[in-house]
Design an enzyme around this catalytic site. Sequence first.
Site, PDB file in Angstrom:
ATOM      1  N   VAL A 279       0.973  -0.977 -58.212  1.00  0.00           N
ATOM      2  CA  VAL A 279       1.503   0.380 -58.032  1.00  0.00           C
ATOM      3  C   VAL A 279       2.670   0.389 -57.055  1.00  0.00           C
ATOM      4  O   VAL A 279       3.678   1.082 -57.241  1.00  0.00           O
ATOM      5  CB  VAL A 279       0.380   1.332 -57.562  1.00  0.00           C
ATOM      6  CG1 VAL A 279       0.953   2.691 -57.177  1.00  0.00           C
ATOM      7  CG2 VAL A 279      -0.660   1.503 -58.658  1.00  0.00           C
ATOM      8  N   ALA A 280       2.560  -0.403 -55.995  1.00  0.00           N
ATOM      9  CA  ALA A 280       3.624  -0.479 -54.981  1.00  0.00           C
ATOM     10  C   ALA A 280       4.896  -1.107 -55.545  1.00  0.00           C
ATOM     11  O   ALA A 280       6.005  -0.753 -55.164  1.00  0.00           O
ATOM     12  CB  ALA A 280       3.137  -1.268 -53.772  1.00  0.00           C
ATOM     13  N   GLU A 284       7.546   4.373 -59.988  1.00  0.00           N
ATOM     14  CA  GLU A 284       7.105   5.213 -61.104  1.00  0.00           C
ATOM     15  C   GLU A 284       8.072   6.355 -61.437  1.00  0.00           C
ATOM     16  O   GLU A 284       8.147   6.799 -62.577  1.00  0.00           O
ATOM     17  CB  GLU A 284       5.718   5.803 -60.817  1.00  0.00           C
ATOM     18  CG  GLU A 284       4.582   4.822 -60.906  1.00  0.00           C
ATOM     19  CD  GLU A 284       4.425   3.954 -59.649  1.00  0.00           C
ATOM     20  OE1 GLU A 284       3.563   3.068 -59.660  1.00  0.00           O
ATOM     21  OE2 GLU A 284       5.174   4.175 -58.669  1.00  0.00           O
ATOM     22  N   ASP A 326      44.143   8.557 -80.631  1.00  0.00           N
ATOM     23  CA  ASP A 326      44.979   8.981 -81.741  1.00  0.00           C
ATOM     24  C   ASP A 326      46.229   9.650 -81.156  1.00  0.00           C
ATOM     25  O   ASP A 326      46.183  10.193 -80.052  1.00  0.00           O
ATOM     26  CB  ASP A 326      44.182   9.977 -82.604  1.00  0.00           C
ATOM     27  CG  ASP A 326      44.937  10.369 -83.855  1.00  0.00           C
ATOM     28  OD1 ASP A 326      45.575   9.494 -84.456  1.00  0.00           O
ATOM     29  OD2 ASP A 326      44.881  11.555 -84.231  1.00  0.00           O
TER      30      ASP A 326
END
Length: 886
Positions: A279-280, A284, A326
């Site tokens: 998780v660290a 997230e 163009d």
Amino acid sequence: MWFLKSNKEVFAELGVDPARGLSEKEAEARLQKHGPNKLSSKKRKSIFRLFVEQLKQWLIYVLFAAVIITFLMGEYIDAIIILLVIFTNAILGVIQEVKAGKAIQALQKMTLTKVLVRREGETREIDSEKIVPGDVLILDAGRMIAADLRLIESVELQIEESALTGESVAAHKDASATFTDSKTPLGDRANSAFMSTMVTKGRGVAIVVETGMNTQVGEIAKSIDSDEETKTPLEIRLDKLGKTLAKFAIGICVLIMVITLIQGRDFADMFLISVSMAVAAIPEGLAAIVAVVLSVGVTGMSKQNAIIKRLAAVETLGSVSVICTDKTGTLTQNKMTVTQFANLEVQKSIENKEDLSPDDDVKLMAKAFVLSSDATYENKEGTGDPTEIALLLFTDQMQLNRKELAANTKRLGEYAFDSDRKLMSTLVEEEGKYTVYTKGAIDNLIKLSTHVRVNGEVVAITQAHRDKYSQITDGMTNDALRTLGVAYKPVDQVVDASQMESDLILLGLVGQIDPPRTEVHTSIQKAKSAGITTVMITGDHKNTAFAIAKELSIADNINQAITGQELDEFSDKEFSDKVSSYRVFARVSPEHKVKIVRALKANGNVVSMTGDGVNDAPSLNAADIGVAMGITGTDVAKGASDMILTDDNFATIVSAIEYGRNIYENIKKSVIFLLTCNLGEVVAIFMTLLVGWAAPLIATQILWINLITDSFPAIALGMDPGNPDVMEEKPRDSKAGFFSKTTLVRMVLGGVLIGALTIFAFWMGYAEHGYSPFDSSVPETTLEYARTMAFIVLVMSQLFYSLALRSSYKSIFTVGIFSNKYLVGALILGTGLQLLVLNFTPLQQAFRLQPLAAIDWVLVIGLGLIPLFVNELVKIGIRYKMRRTV
């Protein structure tokens, strides 16, 4: 190739009698064989499929792994929060992309029209979808061309083809024209007409030779439909980052499991600790934060007249190294303008308005142009041939009253323009007198003139007069001007067309051009200083294109210009090797444009293609960034593009690139901030576990920091005001990663320092209660207090550290502490949330925290300021080194 064949060959091959046309039975049989005359397209992606495709990123895969892990831990709320982050990211992407992919539908919309067809000897109007190869169509002014045609009759026929060829002037058509060169550009095929163009003048009869997807527009549709969608540089970088983070998370988990097994901890502890590390290691909130920053960028750019259809395209703009543009309507104004006029006495430029002072001879020349033209121009609206509209405006500049002229004159006859004579003549009655006025190719007028007008007198033409006019004409031609001469002759009575064009009195000539937009030159110079090359790609003639390119400082010499036919002589490899030496590509087909874009990309360039016509759509789709004009652009071009300019201003492209560069820098700040914070968490957990301590943070606390506390400063960094010096830097390498070596070192050092301060705070939490982290038996309240100290120090360090990341070398005082109000707000909000978690009992219990003593608040704030202070000291060293280098 139908334009190479004679009329008889076309009739025979298609099995049709042009006098009667097809029978209804035969037309129905051919409709069954060839299908409706419309453009097909592949099935559009559903919303669900678009949603699923947003999830196909490594960063998202890593987040799904985090969901599974937290769910197995029983942390259901955390799992739901991460899922919300994933779905928010996907929804933001879908919202931007749901409007994309409409190019083929736009093409179909363009081509739905009615046509006049001759069948069984009768002329009738039918839906364009029902025409088939071999049908005989009747053409008249204002009618859209519904298929590709081979002309069999033409009378003064002119067709507006700018959307397909890039030509700003209507093409003169001649059914009798023959060709032997199979590589003749579309714009030069005088015996042919093409789907999606429009008749502006005259009439004609033609045979349908191709319908639906076999037309020139159909080939464009196939190109748009089949061109593969490539990932943007940002998507590639985030994908690589996601893979790296996944490998890092797995590696750190395995390492922790090995360490905890060696330390003899039980399996449950080992699993929880490994999950905490995973998780660290994973930021997230990163995917959602990047999406939010890009969405904010999209909103900001819409206020700058640039509409972005795909989120990641915002960042790609910042990587652009070549702008392919163009000419007609993009660099130029898409309207013919008289810029010079001359006779034997004067030659002047219209730009010097204060110095015009037209004499009687010049006014007579302007009058002759008006009375030999069919166009109208009233209330800033013109109808008719653009060349003639330009002549009307020239007349206004010469101080003639066109309304009085129209009221006092009456046209009695005319000899219409044709491509053989290249002349148009009218017979006009004025105050009971008759005069013939003739305009057209100056070379032809010189041959037909027996006199010239000089100083108000009519004198016999001499060779010196002819040479002078030829010299003036050559000068205008070398300046890429289209020349048009005018002459007149008084007559005693009404004469027929055959008597009009003889014994003329030559008055003079004008030079016309589709002029550049006034703001374009400055924008091209700004792009050049930013290391961005501007390349002109046009269907216009080489000399005309080069003249505009030279005026705008796109090209320096004619060797930097090449035509489509010359381009065809190269193999793909030869062209790829030489493409960088050219700045102007003239007389090119849609296939050429795509080939040019791909060759530039093969040389490592990030290519932006701008355009407004149907002919631009394939190259817009093939480019890294396709930019369509919002006002003059066709629906096809808009559908194929990534960005639409609502003001049709080339300068907006350069502004958008500047905006894109700043957005990328801001995203990079956010990424560096999040990864530095996550590294601090990993260092704190890893080092404490390595020495046998309890984990200083639990998974729930880490998720709170990653998803809530860190997210607000990260978003605020993504909204940082732009760096005014960003356009003085060269385009970044699209293959380079997020981090330079210097950035990586500073990120690692920052993470290590934050981690070390967190460990120190964790130790202090124990020490204040008379314990050590090495003690085997510690009260749960003491452990929670130590974790609270670590938790708060980690959060405060990260919040304050965000201020240091606003510039890699400028002091926060130089940048301005309060110049980013969003970041100030994020710091206040982050601090407030920490106070809420600590003092609101339900949250305090959920996160297993303890209230801190007043003295400890002083300690944690002091520790939290250290990373900011150290970073400012490093910046002093960097600035000193920069001054020494200079």
